[in-house]
Motif scaffolding. Sequence first.
Motif, PDB file in Angstrom:
ATOM      1  N   ILE A   1       0.726  -1.261   0.079  1.00 38.45           N
ATOM      2  CA  ILE A   1      -0.174   0.072  -0.178  1.00 38.45           C
ATOM      3  C   ILE A   1       0.840   1.052   0.106  1.00 38.45           C
ATOM      4  O   ILE A   1       0.635   2.315  -0.695  1.00 38.45           O
ATOM      5  N   ARG A   2       1.943   1.104   1.008  1.00 38.15           N
ATOM      6  CA  ARG A   2       2.874   2.465   0.890  1.00 38.15           C
ATOM      7  C   ARG A   2       3.489   2.600  -0.408  1.00 38.15           C
ATOM      8  O   ARG A   2       3.641   3.881  -0.958  1.00 38.15           O
ATOM      9  N   GLN A   3       3.748   1.660  -1.204  1.00 39.34           N
ATOM     10  CA  GLN A   3       4.371   1.755  -2.495  1.00 39.34           C
ATOM     11  C   GLN A   3       3.312   2.260  -3.607  1.00 39.34           C
ATOM     12  O   GLN A   3       3.639   3.136  -4.198  1.00 39.34           O
ATOM     13  N   ASP A   4       2.100   1.867  -3.035  1.00 36.76           N
ATOM     14  CA  ASP A   4       1.166   2.333  -4.106  1.00 36.76           C
ATOM     15  C   ASP A   4       0.633   3.660  -3.970  1.00 36.76           C
ATOM     16  O   ASP A   4       0.522   4.570  -4.855  1.00 36.76           O
ATOM     17  N   LEU A   5       0.730   4.183  -2.745  1.00 36.46           N
ATOM     18  CA  LEU A   5       0.568   5.525  -2.463  1.00 36.46           C
ATOM     19  C   LEU A   5       1.553   6.477  -2.869  1.00 36.46           C
ATOM     20  O   LEU A   5       1.319   7.602  -3.530  1.00 36.46           O
TER      21      LEU A   5
END
Length: 254
Positions: A34-38
């Motif tokens: 998720i952090r990579q996506d954000l």
Amino acid sequence: MNARHQKIIQLVNDKGSVSVNELSHLTGVSEVTIRQDLTALERENYLKRVHGSAIAMDLEDVGVRMNTRFPLKKTLAEYAASQVKDGESVFIEGGSTNALLARSLADNPSITLVTVSHYIAQLLKNARCEVIVLGGLYQKGSESVVGPLTRLCIQHVHFQKAFIGVDGWHKDTGFTGRNMMRSDVVCALLDKGIEAIALTDSSKFGIIHPYPLSTENHGFRHVITDSQLPADALKCMQEQGIQVDQVTDAAAIA
């Protein structure tokens, strides 16, 4: 952009702010992912990252909103375009689905498109259709014009249909908008008594915003939305004599 990214954008825009933990739970991937996506989505200006969460960009930004539920909005826009006849003059008010509608009609040289949206006008700079852009006070966030001059322009320009974006609908309030000046423009359109079509996806139903989109004598009589419209909203509008067209596209809705 993959399906998970689209879902993240939708969740953040709907809620305004969503934690990394909640996004992980709702999408079924790790918090690291998720952090990579954000990070990737922030780089493309779809959202903003803060400590442990993601927050929505300015909800008036049409370009950002167009990429939220894009396949569904494109399906709705293409259906709306099929309701426009050759030779007609059509008003397109603003918003992401209406921008896609304008793009769908752009190559028909027999149609005249009238708009208050400079964002839509920019999309049509190479269009074969005629384009009329009305005057008024320019709202930088929405890239639309509003105010008394816009009302005056609407009174003096004629068209057969008006496609209007809405921010909310509830059985107790009817259609509503979140911006006072843009809602006033919609009311000026409704005052003309022409065929006013609410073009919106089903996520807006059940939501109440401050400003009514109706006048003493006129309101919407036609709605184009998707097949996920709640049954009670459909029944209520039909009882009020509103024609509701539900566009079915399982791939887009998923």
